[in-house]
Design a protein around this motif. Structure first.
Motif, short mmCIF file in Angstrom:
data_model
loop_
_atom_site.label_atom_id
_atom_site.label_comp_id
_atom_site.label_asym_id
_atom_site.label_seq_id
_atom_site.Cartn_x
_atom_site.Cartn_y
_atom_site.Cartn_z
N THR A 1 -15.64 -2.83 -8.25
CA THR A 1 -14.68 -1.92 -7.61
C THR A 1 -14.02 -1.07 -8.69
N VAL A 2 -14.05 0.21 -8.49
CA VAL A 2 -13.46 1.14 -9.44
C VAL A 2 -12.15 1.68 -8.89
N LEU A 3 -11.10 1.58 -9.69
CA LEU A 3 -9.83 2.17 -9.29
C LEU A 3 -9.96 3.67 -9.44
N MET A 4 -9.83 4.41 -8.35
CA MET A 4 -10.04 5.86 -8.40
C MET A 4 -8.78 6.61 -8.78
N CYS A 5 -7.69 6.28 -8.13
CA CYS A 5 -6.46 7.00 -8.41
C CYS A 5 -5.25 6.22 -7.92
N ARG A 6 -4.10 6.68 -8.34
CA ARG A 6 -2.84 6.07 -7.90
C ARG A 6 -2.02 7.18 -7.28
N GLY A 7 -1.31 6.84 -6.25
CA GLY A 7 -0.46 7.84 -5.62
C GLY A 7 0.85 7.22 -5.18
N LYS A 8 1.69 8.09 -4.66
CA LYS A 8 2.98 7.65 -4.17
C LYS A 8 3.02 7.92 -2.67
N ALA A 9 3.48 6.94 -1.92
CA ALA A 9 3.58 7.10 -0.47
C ALA A 9 4.63 8.15 -0.14
N MET A 10 4.26 9.13 0.67
CA MET A 10 5.19 10.20 1.02
C MET A 10 6.07 9.82 2.20
N ARG A 11 5.64 8.79 2.96
CA ARG A 11 6.51 8.26 4.01
C ARG A 11 6.07 6.86 4.38
N ASP A 12 6.88 6.17 5.15
CA ASP A 12 6.53 4.82 5.59
C ASP A 12 5.28 4.85 6.45
N PHE A 13 4.48 3.80 6.34
CA PHE A 13 3.29 3.68 7.20
C PHE A 13 3.14 2.24 7.65
N LYS A 14 2.98 2.06 8.94
CA LYS A 14 2.67 0.74 9.49
C LYS A 14 1.38 0.88 10.26
N GLY A 15 0.34 0.19 9.80
CA GLY A 15 -0.97 0.31 10.42
C GLY A 15 -1.02 -0.34 11.80
N PRO A 16 -1.99 0.09 12.61
CA PRO A 16 -2.13 -0.43 13.97
C PRO A 16 -2.65 -1.87 14.04
N ASP A 17 -3.32 -2.34 12.98
CA ASP A 17 -3.83 -3.72 13.00
C ASP A 17 -4.05 -4.22 11.57
N CYS A 18 -4.68 -5.39 11.45
CA CYS A 18 -4.79 -6.07 10.16
C CYS A 18 -5.69 -5.38 9.15
N ARG A 19 -6.46 -4.39 9.58
CA ARG A 19 -7.34 -3.71 8.62
C ARG A 19 -6.59 -2.72 7.76
N PHE A 20 -5.37 -2.42 8.15
CA PHE A 20 -4.59 -1.40 7.46
C PHE A 20 -3.56 -2.02 6.53
N VAL A 21 -3.19 -1.29 5.50
CA VAL A 21 -2.15 -1.75 4.58
C VAL A 21 -0.88 -0.98 4.92
N ASN A 22 0.24 -1.68 4.96
CA ASN A 22 1.53 -1.05 5.26
C ASN A 22 2.24 -0.71 3.96
N PHE A 23 3.01 0.36 3.96
CA PHE A 23 3.80 0.68 2.78
C PHE A 23 5.04 1.46 3.18
N LYS A 24 5.96 1.53 2.22
CA LYS A 24 7.21 2.27 2.42
C LYS A 24 7.18 3.52 1.55
N LYS A 25 7.91 4.51 1.97
CA LYS A 25 8.00 5.76 1.21
C LYS A 25 8.37 5.47 -0.24
N GLY A 26 7.64 6.10 -1.17
CA GLY A 26 7.94 5.93 -2.59
C GLY A 26 7.16 4.83 -3.28
#
Length: 82
Positions: A1-26
Motif C-alpha cells: 500500500t502506497v501512501l498517496m497524499c495527506r489532506g485536511k478535512a474541510m468539514r465533518d463527515f459521518k459515513g452511511p455505514d461501516c465501509r466509510f471512515v468518519n472525521f471532523k473538520k480539520g
C-alpha cells in the motif's frame, strides 16, 4: 500500500455505514487509494487507526507523497460490511 497524499478535512463527515471512515473538520486524512469506475467520487484512506472510504471533495490536499497514482477497479465485493 502506497501512501498517496495527506489532506485536511474541510468539514465533518459521518459515513452511511461501516465501509466509510468518519472525521471532523480539520483532522488529517491520509489517502491510499483513489477509486475508479462507478465510485470515482470516493477515495480510501485513514484517520488515526480507522480506515475507510470518504468523498474526495471533502479533502483539501496539503502534501503529496507519491506521484504514482494507484487506481483500483471496484467491484461488488469491495463494498460489503462484515
Amino acid at each position: 500500500t502506497v501512501l498517496m497524499c495527506r489532506g485536511k478535512a474541510m468539514r465533518d463527515f459521518k459515513g452511511p455505514d461501516c465501509r466509510f471512515v468518519n472525521f471532523k473538520k480539520g483532522e488529517a486524512v491520509y489517502v491510499y487509494y483513489k477509486l475508479i469506475g462507478d465510485s470515482t467520487e470516493l477515495w480510501a484512506g485513514s484517520v488515526g487507526s480507522d480506515f475507510g472510504y470518504f468523498p474526495k471533495d471533502l479533502l483539501e490536499i496539503n502534501h503529496n507523497y507519491s506521484s504514482e497514482e494507484l487506481e483500483l477497479p471496484t467491484d461488488e465485493t469491495d463494498f460489503v460490511c462484515f
